[in-house]
Design an enzyme around this catalytic site. Sequence first.
Site, short mmCIF file in Angstrom:
data_model
loop_
_atom_site.label_atom_id
_atom_site.label_comp_id
_atom_site.label_asym_id
_atom_site.label_seq_id
_atom_site.Cartn_x
_atom_site.Cartn_y
_atom_site.Cartn_z
N ASN A 136 -10.63 -4.55 -1.41
CA ASN A 136 -10.54 -3.54 -2.46
C ASN A 136 -9.57 -3.94 -3.57
OD1 ASN A 136 -12.31 -1.42 -1.66
ND2 ASN A 136 -10.91 -0.94 0.02
N HIS B 219 -16.54 3.22 -4.86
CA HIS B 219 -15.66 4.37 -4.68
C HIS B 219 -15.84 5.42 -5.77
CE1 HIS B 219 -12.67 2.10 -1.83
NE2 HIS B 219 -13.90 2.17 -1.37
N CYS C 223 -19.15 -2.32 0.68
CA CYS C 223 -18.34 -1.15 1.01
C CYS C 223 -19.04 -0.40 2.14
CB CYS C 223 -18.19 -0.25 -0.22
SG CYS C 223 -17.17 1.22 0.07
N ARG D 266 0.83 -1.20 0.00
CA ARG D 266 0.00 0.00 0.00
C ARG D 266 0.87 1.26 0.00
NH1 ARG D 266 -4.76 1.72 4.36
NH2 ARG D 266 -5.13 3.79 3.47
N TYR E 93 -14.35 9.90 -2.24
CA TYR E 93 -13.40 9.50 -3.29
C TYR E 93 -13.51 10.40 -4.52
CZ TYR E 93 -12.23 5.25 -0.75
OH TYR E 93 -11.77 4.38 0.20
#
Length: 421
Positions: free
Chosen positions: A144, A194, A164, A90, A244
């Site tokens: 995700n 998102h 989500c 990440r 987002y």
Amino acid sequence: MKLTVVGGGSTYTPELIDGFARLRDTLPVEELVLVDPAAERLELVGGLARRIFAKQGHPGRITTTQDLDAGVDGADAVLLQLRVGGQAARQQDETWPLECGCVGQETTGAGGLAKALRTVPVVLDIAERVRRTNPDAWIIDFTNPVGIVTRALLQAGHKAVGLCNVAIGFQRKFARLLGVSPADVHLDHVGLNHLTWETGVRLGGPEGEDVLSKLLSEHGEAIAADLRLPRPVLERLGVVPSYYLRYFYAHDEVVRELGTKPSRAAEVAAMETELLRMYGDPALDEKPELLAKRGGAYYSEAAVDLAAGLLGGGGSPYQVVNTLNRGTLPFLPDDAVIEVQAAVGPKGTTPLPVPAVDPLFAGLMANVTAYEDLALTAALHGGRERVFKAMLAHPLVGQYAYAEGLTDRLIAHNREHLAWA
């Protein structure tokens, strides 16, 4: 009822356990299995999970295992919450896109594509093993990028639904602002994972009074501040976008910000170290307050609600899920995965009708859907050219020079996770 959590060693898990304990009348879990290859984390999380159940008087049994096949055997539902490559991957996803002047984020843009490429093959392998062991089990995906992962699962014929927490977060927030129960708030929620907008906020159900304009009029400043967007933008849109959308509506501003502060991945990694230390305290028997800063607010309530609906034990009749379009949004392919309100039951999910979508939102959804199609092809078949095309198609990239540079960086940073590289 037996549920299995793959990625059970996640620091998120105590949030989920707390929900299972509190909402046991909605979802009467008899056995909960936490599966994770990281033995040390699994032991810490499993110990806290058992103490939470004991404190709240839950009669269910919690077991832990590193053996996926044993863990999913006989499960009624399998919840996926894994992170391939961990926080280190990440950190890379949030860093190298900035070198090309693009947003570095773990689920959208170039970083989101990297995560999809790492994740889809692993999830499909897990799903195949679930199907061999227990073909009737539901797979609930919280991993995700949820839209792409869920589409991969459904395309392969699995009984899968994506989940989500963005929608349930808005539901709870709007309920507080309106002074009503969350159960009284029904969202007209439309988009892709998102990439969603609240186009209506109804009281009492799908046919209830729409109070969105009232919300924006009376609480627009607070809502805009939470989204980190100017209030006039919300007023001009006439909707509430998910947070987002700031990556799209204020891309250059976000890139500048991200270049001047530590990454979210670095913050989360430090938080996880502290959380795991806390989880090792034998006196701790509830989720710590620090966990709320980790993310995933209301994740447990959403997961319990969805599992209960799919397994026939209750749950809200309408829930926001990621599921096949099937003509719901006529400007998208039938096999696109959309995030909308749906009727949920043992036979699966059926999207509710959606009013005509403003071209301002529909156009961006169509663009990102095309990207997701290309991203899934790259995840399934590999190859630099497929990665480049997916990169070029994403509206947060969109220029061939950026796409070239980002493709090279993605492959360089992810070789160990890409069988074809």
